[in-house]
Design an enzyme around this catalytic site. Structure first.
Site, PDB file in Angstrom:
ATOM      1  N   GLY A  11       0.791  -1.240   0.000  1.00  0.00           N
ATOM      2  CA  GLY A  11       0.000   0.000   0.000  1.00  0.00           C
ATOM      3  C   GLY A  11       0.816   1.278   0.000  1.00  0.00           C
ATOM      4  CB  SER A  12       4.338   2.149  -0.795  1.00  0.00           C
ATOM      5  OG  SER A  12       4.532   1.761  -2.129  1.00  0.00           O
ATOM      6  CE  LYS A  90      -7.743 -12.022  -6.019  1.00  0.00           C
ATOM      7  NZ  LYS A  90      -7.637 -13.443  -6.323  1.00  0.00           N
ATOM      8  CG  HIS A 108       2.496  -2.305 -15.319  1.00  0.00           C
ATOM      9  ND1 HIS A 108       2.029  -3.519 -14.853  1.00  0.00           N
ATOM     10  CD2 HIS A 108       3.608  -2.580 -16.041  1.00  0.00           C
ATOM     11  CE1 HIS A 108       2.815  -4.486 -15.290  1.00  0.00           C
ATOM     12  NE2 HIS A 108       3.784  -3.944 -16.019  1.00  0.00           N
ATOM     13  CD  GLU A 178       5.183   1.756  -9.040  1.00  0.00           C
ATOM     14  OE1 GLU A 178       4.072   1.584  -8.529  1.00  0.00           O
ATOM     15  OE2 GLU A 178       6.009   0.840  -9.159  1.00  0.00           O
TER      16      GLU A 178
END
Ligand code: GAR
Length: 207
Positions: A11-12, A90, A108, A178
């Site tokens: 969860g960063s 998912k 991504h 990111e």
């Protein structure tokens, strides 16, 4: 915009988005965190920040359509404008992508379409990059459709692969990128600076 962040693990990226709001870099707010993993760092981060969160796994439902129904009703209840996938492992089902067309984004850890597709997530991606001996990798923020890592690209940023890098050192450097890129993409979206036409993204530049 009201954001729903979906995350399966550490969860960063969720943290980076929450911090971007705290520091005033974005005006969107994470109002709901959903995780398929009850032990995820993302759920803990949500709790620490007093953000409503829920462990929602398809395994807990009789079938996919009951899961989708519950998820869609939560999205409605929390008046979600944008679904943000941040390490969510998912697929989003067509019932949701259909209702939230061009309102679901993903990050991504590579320069899509390179090193994308099924099985390409997290460290697998960096291992494949090292194995392929490419010199440049990076991060991509893209819209989500019904095909894995396929939606139109909104933003990309390159990261150099340094001599001596392994998947871990490279992964850490890509992750830092990111954390900047995702809030940047959210900012462009909330300011209506992203136009999607014929599967191409046009970004309005600031003057
Ligand atoms: C991130 O590197 C994200 O790009 C990747 O999972 C990691 C989650 O980290 N996502 C994918 O590989 C999706 N195909 P985080 O839980 O610390 O945000």
């Amino acid at each position: 915009m009201n954001l729903c962040v979906l995350a399966s693990g550490r969860g960063s990226n969720l943290k980076a988005i929450i911090n971007a709001r705290k520091s005033g870099n974005i005006s969107s707010r994470v109002v709901l965190v959903v995780s398929n993993n009850s032990a995820s760092g993302a759920l803990l981060t949500a709790k620490k920040n007093h953000i409503p969160s829920i462990h929602l796994s398809a395994k807990l439902f009789v079938d996919q359509s009951s899961f989708d129904k519950e998820f869609l009703s939560l999205l409605k209840k929390f008046k979600i404008d944008l679904i943000v996938l941040a390490g969510y492992m998912k697929m989003i089902s067509p019932a949701v992508t259909g209702k939230y067309k061009n309102r679901i984004i993903n990050i991504h850890p590579a320069l899509l379409p390179a090193f994308g597709g099924k099985g390409m997530y997290g460290m697998n991606v960096h291992e494949a990059v090292i194995k392929a001996k490419v010199r440049i990798t990076g991060a991509t923020v893209h819209y989500v459709d019904d095909v894995y890592d396929n939606g139109t690209i909104i933003l990309q940023k390159e990261v150099k692969v340094k001599p001596g890098d392994d998947a871990e050192t490279l992964g850490k450097r890509v992750l830092r990128t990111e954390h900047k890129l995702y809030p940047e993409a959210i900012k462009l979206l909330e300011e209506n600076k992203v136009t999607l036409r014929s599967n191409k993204v046009y970004i309005k530049q600031s003057k």
